[in-house]
Each structure stands twice: as C-alpha cells, then as structure tokens.
Design a protein around this motif. Structure first.
Motif, mmCIF file in Angstrom:
data_model
loop_
_atom_site.group_PDB
_atom_site.id
_atom_site.type_symbol
_atom_site.label_atom_id
_atom_site.label_comp_id
_atom_site.label_asym_id
_atom_site.label_seq_id
_atom_site.Cartn_x
_atom_site.Cartn_y
_atom_site.Cartn_z
ATOM 1 N N VAL A 50 29.754 40.170 42.769
ATOM 2 C CA VAL A 50 31.049 39.455 42.812
ATOM 3 C C VAL A 50 31.850 39.738 41.548
ATOM 4 O O VAL A 50 33.075 39.972 41.590
ATOM 5 N N THR A 51 31.158 39.720 40.400
ATOM 6 C CA THR A 51 31.858 39.990 39.133
ATOM 7 C C THR A 51 32.418 41.403 39.107
ATOM 8 O O THR A 51 33.537 41.641 38.616
ATOM 9 N N GLN A 52 31.654 42.343 39.644
ATOM 10 C CA GLN A 52 32.125 43.730 39.656
ATOM 11 C C GLN A 52 33.384 43.866 40.514
ATOM 12 O O GLN A 52 34.346 44.553 40.123
ATOM 13 N N ARG A 53 33.385 43.217 41.662
ATOM 14 C CA ARG A 53 34.588 43.293 42.513
ATOM 15 C C ARG A 53 35.762 42.568 41.845
ATOM 16 O O ARG A 53 36.917 43.017 41.941
ATOM 17 N N GLN A 54 35.483 41.432 41.206
ATOM 18 C CA GLN A 54 36.548 40.710 40.507
ATOM 19 C C GLN A 54 37.136 41.559 39.381
ATOM 20 O O GLN A 54 38.366 41.609 39.201
ATOM 21 N N ASP A 55 36.253 42.243 38.634
ATOM 22 C CA ASP A 55 36.735 43.088 37.535
ATOM 23 C C ASP A 55 37.567 44.250 38.053
ATOM 24 O O ASP A 55 38.585 44.635 37.440
ATOM 25 N N VAL A 109 54.409 35.676 25.271
ATOM 26 C CA VAL A 109 54.974 35.176 26.523
ATOM 27 C C VAL A 109 53.798 35.010 27.473
ATOM 28 O O VAL A 109 53.057 35.974 27.725
ATOM 29 N N SER A 110 53.543 33.800 27.991
ATOM 30 C CA SER A 110 52.349 33.553 28.808
ATOM 31 C C SER A 110 52.683 32.655 29.963
ATOM 32 O O SER A 110 53.633 31.864 29.924
ATOM 33 N N ALA A 111 51.847 32.763 30.980
ATOM 34 C CA ALA A 111 51.968 31.921 32.169
ATOM 35 C C ALA A 111 50.663 32.023 32.948
ATOM 36 O O ALA A 111 49.924 33.008 32.856
ATOM 37 N N GLY A 112 50.376 31.006 33.749
ATOM 38 C CA GLY A 112 49.173 31.036 34.586
ATOM 39 C C GLY A 112 47.934 30.538 33.836
ATOM 40 O O GLY A 112 47.964 30.229 32.654
ATOM 41 N N PRO A 113 46.778 30.440 34.555
ATOM 42 C CA PRO A 113 45.531 29.929 33.954
ATOM 43 C C PRO A 113 44.990 30.899 32.914
ATOM 44 O O PRO A 113 44.790 32.092 33.192
ATOM 45 N N GLN A 114 44.741 30.366 31.718
ATOM 46 C CA GLN A 114 44.238 31.175 30.622
ATOM 47 C C GLN A 114 43.714 30.265 29.521
ATOM 48 O O GLN A 114 43.971 29.048 29.527
ATOM 49 N N PRO A 115 42.985 30.833 28.562
ATOM 50 C CA PRO A 115 42.442 30.006 27.481
ATOM 51 C C PRO A 115 43.557 29.430 26.641
ATOM 52 O O PRO A 115 44.678 29.934 26.612
ATOM 53 N N PRO A 116 43.284 28.350 25.881
ATOM 54 C CA PRO A 116 44.301 27.773 24.979
ATOM 55 C C PRO A 116 44.719 28.812 23.944
ATOM 56 O O PRO A 116 43.973 29.738 23.626
ATOM 57 N N LYS A 137 35.004 26.113 30.148
ATOM 58 C CA LYS A 137 35.542 26.973 31.192
ATOM 59 C C LYS A 137 35.376 28.423 30.783
ATOM 60 O O LYS A 137 35.130 28.733 29.619
ATOM 61 N N ALA A 138 35.531 29.328 31.766
ATOM 62 C CA ALA A 138 35.362 30.753 31.483
ATOM 63 C C ALA A 138 36.404 31.544 32.252
ATOM 64 O O ALA A 138 36.832 31.158 33.350
ATOM 65 N N TRP A 139 36.872 32.656 31.643
ATOM 66 C CA TRP A 139 37.849 33.555 32.255
ATOM 67 C C TRP A 139 37.379 34.984 32.040
ATOM 68 O O TRP A 139 36.773 35.324 31.004
ATOM 69 N N ARG A 140 37.687 35.822 32.996
ATOM 70 C CA ARG A 140 37.514 37.259 32.811
ATOM 71 C C ARG A 140 38.859 37.814 32.353
ATOM 72 O O ARG A 140 39.903 37.492 32.921
ATOM 73 N N MET A 141 38.811 38.652 31.312
ATOM 74 C CA MET A 141 40.059 39.129 30.696
ATOM 75 C C MET A 141 40.036 40.649 30.619
ATOM 76 O O MET A 141 39.015 41.256 30.299
ATOM 77 N N VAL A 142 41.223 41.214 30.913
ATOM 78 C CA VAL A 142 41.446 42.656 30.776
ATOM 79 C C VAL A 142 42.620 42.844 29.821
ATOM 80 O O VAL A 142 43.661 42.166 29.951
ATOM 81 N N THR A 143 42.477 43.762 28.906
ATOM 82 C CA THR A 143 43.505 44.003 27.891
ATOM 83 C C THR A 143 44.098 45.389 28.092
ATOM 84 O O THR A 143 43.369 46.358 28.339
ATOM 85 N N PRO A 161 40.245 33.110 36.234
ATOM 86 C CA PRO A 161 39.151 32.142 36.073
ATOM 87 C C PRO A 161 37.901 32.571 36.853
ATOM 88 O O PRO A 161 37.987 33.182 37.924
ATOM 89 N N THR A 162 36.733 32.248 36.294
ATOM 90 C CA THR A 162 35.446 32.567 36.968
ATOM 91 C C THR A 162 34.965 31.393 37.809
ATOM 92 O O THR A 162 33.775 31.312 38.140
ATOM 93 N N THR A 163 35.864 30.492 38.143
ATOM 94 C CA THR A 163 35.464 29.298 38.892
ATOM 95 C C THR A 163 34.802 29.655 40.220
ATOM 96 O O THR A 163 33.767 29.105 40.594
ATOM 97 N N GLU A 164 35.395 30.596 40.966
ATOM 98 C CA GLU A 164 34.849 30.963 42.266
ATOM 99 C C GLU A 164 33.467 31.602 42.113
ATOM 100 O O GLU A 164 32.529 31.279 42.856
ATOM 101 N N THR A 165 33.338 32.514 41.135
ATOM 102 C CA THR A 165 32.031 33.174 40.922
ATOM 103 C C THR A 165 30.982 32.156 40.507
ATOM 104 O O THR A 165 29.843 32.174 41.004
ATOM 105 N N ASP A 166 31.359 31.255 39.606
ATOM 106 C CA ASP A 166 30.415 30.231 39.161
ATOM 107 C C ASP A 166 30.011 29.314 40.310
ATOM 108 O O ASP A 166 28.849 28.898 40.412
ATOM 109 N N ALA A 167 30.964 28.998 41.180
ATOM 110 C CA ALA A 167 30.650 28.128 42.309
ATOM 111 C C ALA A 167 29.665 28.802 43.268
ATOM 112 O O ALA A 167 28.718 28.184 43.764
ATOM 113 N N ARG A 168 29.909 30.096 43.520
ATOM 114 C CA ARG A 168 28.982 30.817 44.399
ATOM 115 C C ARG A 168 27.584 30.905 43.777
ATOM 116 O O ARG A 168 26.566 30.740 44.451
ATOM 117 N N THR A 169 27.542 31.159 42.485
ATOM 118 C CA THR A 169 26.250 31.247 41.806
ATOM 119 C C THR A 169 25.510 29.914 41.859
ATOM 120 O O THR A 169 24.302 29.854 42.134
#
Length: 507
Positions: A50-55, A109-116, A137-143, A161-169
């Motif tokens: 799941v993480t690989q597909r999310q990434d 400039v930011s918007a959407g779910p992300q770390p503080p 909480k946890a997020w997957r980030m690409v730079t 957010p990794t909420t869906e992956t964490d829920a499945r796990t």
C-alpha cells in the motif's frame, strides 16, 4: 535404597502426561504462534504494498504540480501580484486532497493536510518519499526543488496523510489476533484428535504387552504391523526383548530343574555307598580285635566306596554342566590335537596301557573345547576299563582315529576287550547303566552321548575290526549348522532331569 529403587522412586514422583495431551498442547501453542508469525509477515507485505502504491501516486502528483509551483515562483520573483494569486489558486486547485507547501523567498504558501509549520522537515535534497511524524500523526512527503530565485531557492513539498494505510494495517493486525485467538482451542482439539489417532497403535501395543503371561506358550504376538514406522520399530524391539526374556527364563528354569535333579540324584546315588561306608566303620568300631586280613578287606571296601563317591560326584557335576552349556561359547577346536592330549594323559595315568592316536590331517570343528575333551577322556577311560587285552599282562590296547570325510569329523576309539552284545549297545548311553565289573558310576558314556547331542552329532557302538573288541564311533559336523537338526529344533538339556528309562539312545 539401591540405585534401581532410587530411580524407580524418582520416576514415580515425576509428573506424567499422556502423549496425546502433549501433542494437543504442542499444537495448541504452535499453531497460534505460526498464525501470528504468518500474519505479521502478511501485515508487513500489505503495508509495504500500500505504501509503495501511495508513494508512486504521490510522486506523480508532485511531478504534475511542479510546473505550477515554478510558475508561482517566477510570478513572485517578478512581483506580479495578480499573477501570484492566479498561480496560487491553480496550484491549490490541482492539489485537491493533498497537502501542498511551496517554500518561496518571501515566505511559504501552503494548503491542505500537512505537518505544523514548526515541524522540522528533511533537507530539500531528500526528494523522498519520506515519513514525517508530529502530534501522533504521520504524512508521506515528496520534495521537488523549483530552482533558484532572487532571495533564495524555491521548494515544493507534497504531503499525503498515512491515515488510510495505518487503518488498513491496524485492521489486519486485529484480524490476525482474532484468528490466533480462535486457533488456540481449535488447534488444541485438533491436536488432541490427531494425538489420539497417532497413539492408538501405541495403546494397542501396550494392551498386548500387558496381556502377556510369562508361561503362556500360546500367547499372541506382541508386535502387529501398524503402518507407523516408530511404533513398528518399538514393537519389533519389544518382541526381540521378550524373546530374549523367554530364552533366559527357559534357561533359568532348566538350571533350577538341573539343580533339583542334581540334589535328588546325589541323594539317591550316594545313599548306597555311604550306607556301606557307615557299615564298615561300625564294624571297625565294634570289633577292634579283627585280624589284619579282615581289617585290610574292610579298609579296601572303604577306599573303593570313597573312590566311587568321588567318581559319581565328578560325573554328576560334568553332566549338570553339560545341561547348562551354551552354543554361544563354541570355538574352533583341533580334534587331532585334543586326541593327542587326552592320550598322553591316559598313558600317564595307566603306564602299562598302549594308547595310540592316528590323526593324519588337521580336523577342526566348531565346539566346546572342555566338552570335546570330556568326550575323548570318557571314551578312552571306558576303553581302558572294559578293553583289557588278552595278553598275559592284561594291558589294554587302545587305538584312537581322527579323520574327516564328506559326512563330517569322525572319532573312532577301538579296544581289544570282549565287546558289547548287540542287544546292549543302545542302553549303554543311559544314566547309571554299568556292568557288574565296572568300577565307575555308570555315567561315562552318558556324558559322551550328552556332548555328542550338544554338538549336534551322532554316536554309535560297534565291533572293532578285526577282533571281538568294541568300537565307539562319533560323527560331528565340521561347522555348527545354522538350523537345528533335531526334531524339536533345540539341544537337549534334560540329561540329568529325565528318568534313565526315558533317555533316548544316540545312534
């Protein structure tokens, strides 16, 4: 307390458990552990997939948003306020449910779910994906670097957010635990059933072994093929042990019977000589004035009685030893060498006797050396007593022949005596059969017949050529046969216990 008793007491104190229960416990513990181990691997594999597909999706979205972010960077660099707002709106609209943060020289400039904003992020050189954690909480980030601009470089960061992956796990982990919990009783019951089936053959073997009676000749076989290799091996081992036990029990029983017969025979046979000795002693005590001739006659009777008792005891002891002989003690014996030794000893005991041995070749047999020597000594001794020559000195002439032919090894002992009548040639091997002029106990030829039977041979009495003398001929197998040749398949061990009238002659 002996060592055996201590071990037995320790074994009784040690807690016991049925094998089927042990199998049930082992299966009941092992199966849930295997379920948990396998479930853990599955959870890791599913999470990684799941993480690989999310990434992969996150990288694709970051690459898609990078051109808008660069356009925004250029608008900020050119200080065009309308263009900046337009680029921001386009970038944020394209992000949809993702978190986007564009780090610009003038501020992010930011918007959407992300770390503080105060959470330290990895250096922009780590293109990702990486996991960022904050406040539980946890997020997957690409730079994605946007290039250089006045006042500094720009950077695009895309978060999911990794909420869906964490829920499945978490769901998978719960299911694994539930399956493991259900597997405990189910696997224990299955293990108990499997253990009961696997030990059925052992229980049957135990019942057959418990039903065995020591003296039951018609007992059933303790080992029946079960199809289970370990149980069959144990059954064959138990059958072999019981066979050895039966053999040893039979030998012990024979030894006890031999001991009883020895005591009874000694009591019976010694009663006469001892009574005669007591009578002679009473005469000597009651009549001190006997003449020298009468006293000498009585002393001669005492000496003869004492010699007869010694001869009887020695013969009975040899007969008992023959009944207890074992084929395991057989060895290779040279009959010619043994015959020369017996003849030499006979000449020393009887200096006037003519004892000649003819052994033209080496003759070796499998046998008991003491028993074969006893056989030769008794044949020669019988010939010396009953084979007196017809010459004026009455010296015995004994001829011993040892050779080998297709039938086996032959021993011939000839004398020049009066011979044995045909009708008596079969009974001379019975116990206590002796002539009126015989000084022995009547066991010499019985011992010969016993040793011949022990060596699975044959013995017969004939006439010595060319005169009226006696020939005793013994035929022995060169090697001990693997299969018994007697009717019962076993060597006789009842020469001392069987009644004399029942003793079968050897032919």
């Amino acid at each position: 307390m002996t060592v055996h008793e201590e071990r037995a007491a320790t074994a009784r104190r040690r807690p016991t458990m049925r094998l089927s229960t042990r199998i049930a416990l082992a299966v009941g513990v092992l199966v849930p552990l295997l379920v948990i181990a396998a479930g853990t691997l599955v959870v890791r594999w599913v999470t990684a997939d799941v993480t690989q597909r999310q990434d992969a999706a996150l990288r694709q979205r970051a690459d898609h948003l990078a051109p808008d972010a660069r356009a925004l960077l250029r608008a900020v660099e050119n200080d065009r306020e309308n263009a900046v707002r337009a680029r921001e709106n386009k970038l944020l609209d394209g992000a949809l449910d993702l978190g986007v943060r564009v780090e610009l020289p003038g501020g992010p400039v930011s918007a959407g779910p992300q770390p503080p904003p105060d959470v330290k992020l990895p250096d922009s050189r780590h293109r990702g994906p990486v996991t960022v954690r904050a406040d539980g909480k946890a997020w997957r980030m690409v730079t994605r670097p946007l290039g250089a601009a006045r006042g500094g470089a720009g950077t695009l960061r895309v978060f999911e957010p990794t909420t869906e992956t964490d829920a499945r796990t978490a769901l998978l982990r719960r299911r694994v635990l539930v399956v493991a919990a259900f597997a405990v009783p189910i696997s224990a019951l299955a293990g108990l059933a499997v253990g009961a089936g696997a030990t059925r053959s052992l229980r049957a073997l135990g019942r057959r072994a418990a039903a065995i009676e020591p003296d039951d000749e018609a007992r059933p076989d303790v080992h029946l093929p079960s199809g289970v290799a370990e149980v069959d091996d144990l059954g064959r081992t138990l059958a072999a042990v019981l066979g050895r036990y039966d053999t040893q029990t039979a030998r012990t029983r024979e030894a006890l019977e031999t001991a009883r017969a020895f005591a009874a025979t000694v009591d019976h046979e010694l009663r006469g000589p001892l009574t005669g000795i007591r009578t002679d002693l009473d005469v000597l005590a009651a009549y001190p004035d006997l003449t020298p001739a009468e006293r000498a006659e009585i002393l001669g009777d005492l000496t003869a009685g004492q010699e007869r008792i010694l001869s009887l005891l020695a013969s009975l002891r040899a007969l008992a030893q023959g009944d207890l002989a074992d084929e395991q003690a057989f060895e290779r014996v040279d009959l010619g060498e043994l015959a020369h030794e017996a003849a030499r000893d006979a000449r020393m005991r009887h200096p006037g006797a003519d004892v000649v041995v003819s052994a033209p070749q080496e003759v070796r047999v499998d046998g008991l050396r003491p028993g074969l020597r006893l056989l030769l000594d008794n044949l020669i001794g019988n010939a010396l007593v009953h084979g007196r020559g017809r010459g004026p000195d009455g010296a015995a002439s004994i001829r011993i022949g040892v050779d080998i032919d297709a039938g086996g090894a032959r021993i011939r002992v000839d004398d020049d005596g009066p011979g044995i009548p045909v009708e008596r040639r079969e009974e001379v091997f019975e116990r206590f059969r002796r002539g009126s002029d015989s000084p022995g106990a009547g066991l010499g030829l019985t011992l010969v017949a016993q040793q011949v039977a022990l060596h699975r041979g044959q013995v017969c009495v004939g006439t010595a050529p060319p005169g009226p003398g006696t020939r005793v001929e013994v035929l022995l197998p060169v090697r001990r046969p693997h299969e018994p040749t007697g009717e019962t398949g076993e060597i006789r061990h009842d020469w001392l216990t069987r009644e004399p009238a029942e003793t079968a002659p050897q032919e």
